[in-house]
Design an enzyme around this catalytic site. Structure first.
Site, short mmCIF file in Angstrom:
data_model
loop_
_atom_site.label_atom_id
_atom_site.label_comp_id
_atom_site.label_asym_id
_atom_site.label_seq_id
_atom_site.Cartn_x
_atom_site.Cartn_y
_atom_site.Cartn_z
N ASP A 92 57.65 -4.01 144.96
CA ASP A 92 58.43 -4.79 144.00
C ASP A 92 58.11 -4.32 142.59
OD1 ASP A 92 55.80 -6.11 144.19
OD2 ASP A 92 56.68 -7.59 142.81
N GLU A 117 54.16 -8.64 144.27
CA GLU A 117 52.96 -8.62 143.41
C GLU A 117 53.30 -8.97 141.97
OE1 GLU A 117 49.91 -7.20 140.70
OE2 GLU A 117 51.95 -6.42 140.84
#
Length: 451
Positions: A92, A156
Site C-alpha cells: 500500500d 501500513e
C-alpha cells in the site's frame, strides 16, 4: 559494485526489476477505499502473490486482515535444519497528494536524472522488488540457504493495524529466527545503514463545536464563539515558542547519542526554504529520532475559495503524534487527548477519537544477525562500514513482532534514503541503492545461514 557472482547476477536482473516495479507502481494501491477503489489494492496483492508463486513459494495466501485489507504471505523452503528468515515489505502507498505538482504521473514509473520516479517506488513496493532480487541472486548462485517467509502488508500507511492484529491471532504464521524489514532506508544514499530505532505514533481526530449552526460574522462576530478559532488555539497549544512539541505530561528532552544529523544536511534533505528556521531544540537527531513530534495533518473548515462571512459552528482536525522509544503510545494518546481537552477555550465542546496507533521500536544491534548484515554491507558498499541510525517514522508491526517473538532478531533496511522524498510529491528510488541493497540482503542471508 565489486566483482562477485551475486553482485553480477543482481546487476543482470536490474532491467527485469525495473519492468516489475513499473507494473507494481501502476496499481493505485492506497488503502483508503473512500479515495481509491479497493480493486487497485486487490490487484497489487494478486500481482505480488503471482510473483511469489513464480519464485517457487508455497502456501501463498491473501490474508484477510481485521481492518478490511489484505496482506500477502508465502513460504520458500530451504535446506533441512536451516534457519528461518522473514522478509517484510508493504504494497500500500500514500496518496499522491497534489498530482499536478508531480513532474510525471505518480502511478507511472519514469526514469529521470538517474532515478526512478513513482509513488511507492521506494516506500515500499521497491522493498518487495529488493527481496525478489536477493532471492533470485541466491538461487542463481548455489541456492537459498535458509527457509524464507515473506509477508507484504496492505495497509501500513493507514496505521489501521490489520496485520498486527492478524499476527496476534495467528502467532505461528510469522515465526522466524530473524526478520528483515525492508521499509527503512540508508541515512544517506551510498552509506549503508540499519535503522536501530523507530518512533511510535498515534493519530487523533479532534472535533470542536460551539454553535448550533454557522452565523453571520457581522451580526454575531465578536461575541459568538468561533469553533475554528477555538481549534486553532488548541492546536497552537501543542507547540512551544521555539516549535518544540508540548503535550502536558509528555517528556520532550531525550537525547540521541549515535550517528548525528548535521543541520545543513537536514535543511537540504527537507528542502527548507531560505531564511526559514528549524523548529525545536537540541540536535537535529534529538528532534527527529529521540523526542515526540506533533503534526497537524489536516483541518476540516471552509476553503478560502467560496468562503462566506460566517462564524464557524464546528471545525475538525487530524493530529499525529510521533513518540520515541521508551514512551508507551497508549499512554501518549491519553496525554494528548487530555491536553486537547484541557486547552480548549471558551467552554467549547471538544471530542477526540483515536483512529490509529503504533508502538515505538528499538533493535538489539549487538545480535549475530547485525554482524552478518555488517559483513554483507561492507561487500555491497566497498569502503563503507555499516552505520546505525534512528528513523522518525513508524512501522507499527515491528513492535508487535518484537512482542510476539522476543528471541527473534529484527533488522531494518530499505530504499527510503532522503532523496527518495517518500510521502511527498515526486517520490523516487535510486536504482543504485536497489541494486546494492539487494546484494547486501542476499549476502546477509548467506552469512546468517552460516553463522
Amino acid at each position: 559494485m565489486s566483482s562477485n557472482p551475486v553482485a553480477e547476477t543482481v546487476a543482470s536482473l536490474m532491467p527485469r526489476a525495473k519492468a516489475e516495479l513499473t507494473e507494481l507502481v501502476a496499481f493505485k494501491s492506497v488503502a483508503d477505499f473512500d479515495q481509491y477503489p479497493r480493486s487497485e489494492s486487490e490487484g497489487a496483492a494478486n500481482w505480488i502473490a503471482d510473483a511469489l508463486r513464480s519464485e517457487g513459494f508455497q502456501d501463498v495466501a491473501l490474508l484477510d486482515t481485521p481492518d478490511g485489507t489484505q496482506s500477502v504471505y508465502g513460504f520458500l523452503p530451504g535446506p533441512e535444519g536451516a534457519k528461518t528468515v522473514l522478509l517484510y515489505a508493504h504494497y500500500d502507498v500514500q496518496p499522491p497528494l497534489d498530482e499536478a505538482s508531480w513532474a510525471t504521473p505518480p502511478f507511472e514509473l519514469v526514469e529521470r536524472d538517474g532515478r526512478w520516479y513513482g509513488r511507492g517506488s521506494a516506500d515500499c513496493k521497491g522493498g518487495f522488488v529488493m527481496h525478489l532480487l536477493a532471492l533470485r541472486a541466491l538461487k542463481a548462485n548455489g541456492g537459498v540457504p535458509v527457509h524464507v517467509k515473506v509477508i507484504v502488508e496492505g495497509s501500513e500507511e493507514q496505521g489501521t493495524g490489520g496485520l498486527e492484529r492478524y499476527a496476534e491471532e495467528h502467532p505461528e504464521l510469522l515465526t522466524a529466527d530473524t526478520i528483515v524489514i525492508g521499509d527503512a532506508g540508508n541515512f544517506r544514499a551510498g552509506l549503508p545503514t540499519v535503522t536501530a530505532t523507530l518512533r511510535g505514533m498515534t493519530l487523533v481526530r479532534v472535533q470542536v463545536d460551539t454553535l448550533e449552526g454557522n452565523l453571520h460574522s457581522g451580526q454575531f462576530g465578536g461575541a459568538a464563539p468561533d469553533a475554528l478559532a477555538a481549534l486553532i488555539r488548541v492546536l497552537d497549544s501543542l507547540r512551544d515558542e521555539d516549535g518544540s512539541t508540548t503535550v502536558d505530561g509528555l517528556a520532550g528532552d531525550s537525547a540521541w547519542d549515535g550517528l548525528q544529523y548535521e543541520e545543513q544536511a537536514f535543511r537540504e534533505d527537507a528542502k527548507v526554504l531560505d531564511g526559514v528556521g528549524l523548529i525545536g531544540s537540541g540536535t537535529v537527531a534529538d528532534r527527529v529520532w529521540a523526542r515526540p513530534a506533533v503534526t497537524v495533518l489536516g483541518i476540516d473548515c471552509p476553503p478560502v475559495v467560496g468562503a462566506t462571512p460566517s462564524v464557524q459552528a464546528g471545525a475538525r482536525a487530524l493530529v499525529s503524534l510521533r513518540v520515541p522509544p521508551g514512551v508507551d503510545a497508549t499512554q501518549a494518546t491519553k496525554l494528548l487527548q487530555a491536553h486537547i481537552e484541557a486547552h480548549t477555550p471558551w467552554g467549547a465542546r471538544v471530542s477526540t477519537e483515536q483512529i490509529g496507533q503504533g508502538q515505538a521500536f528499538r533493535a538489539d544491534t549487538s545480535s549475530p544477525a547485525y554482524a552478518s548484515m555488517a559483513e554483507a554491507m561492507a561487500v555491497a558498499y566497498p569502503g563503507q562500514e555499516m552505520q546505525s541510525a534512528g528513523m522518525g517514522g513508524s512501522i507499527p508491526l515491528c513492535n508487535t513482532l518484537a512482542s510476539l517473538y522476543p528471541q527473534t532478531e529484527i533488522l531494518l533496511i530499505g530504499l527510503s534514503e532522503p532523496e527518495a522524498q517518500i510521502h511527498a510529491v515526486n517520490e523516487s528510488v535510486s536504482p543504485d541503492e536497489l541494486e546494492r541493497l539487494s546484494v547486501a540482503e542476499a549476502l546477509f542471508l548467506r552469512n546468517y545461514a552460516a553463522s
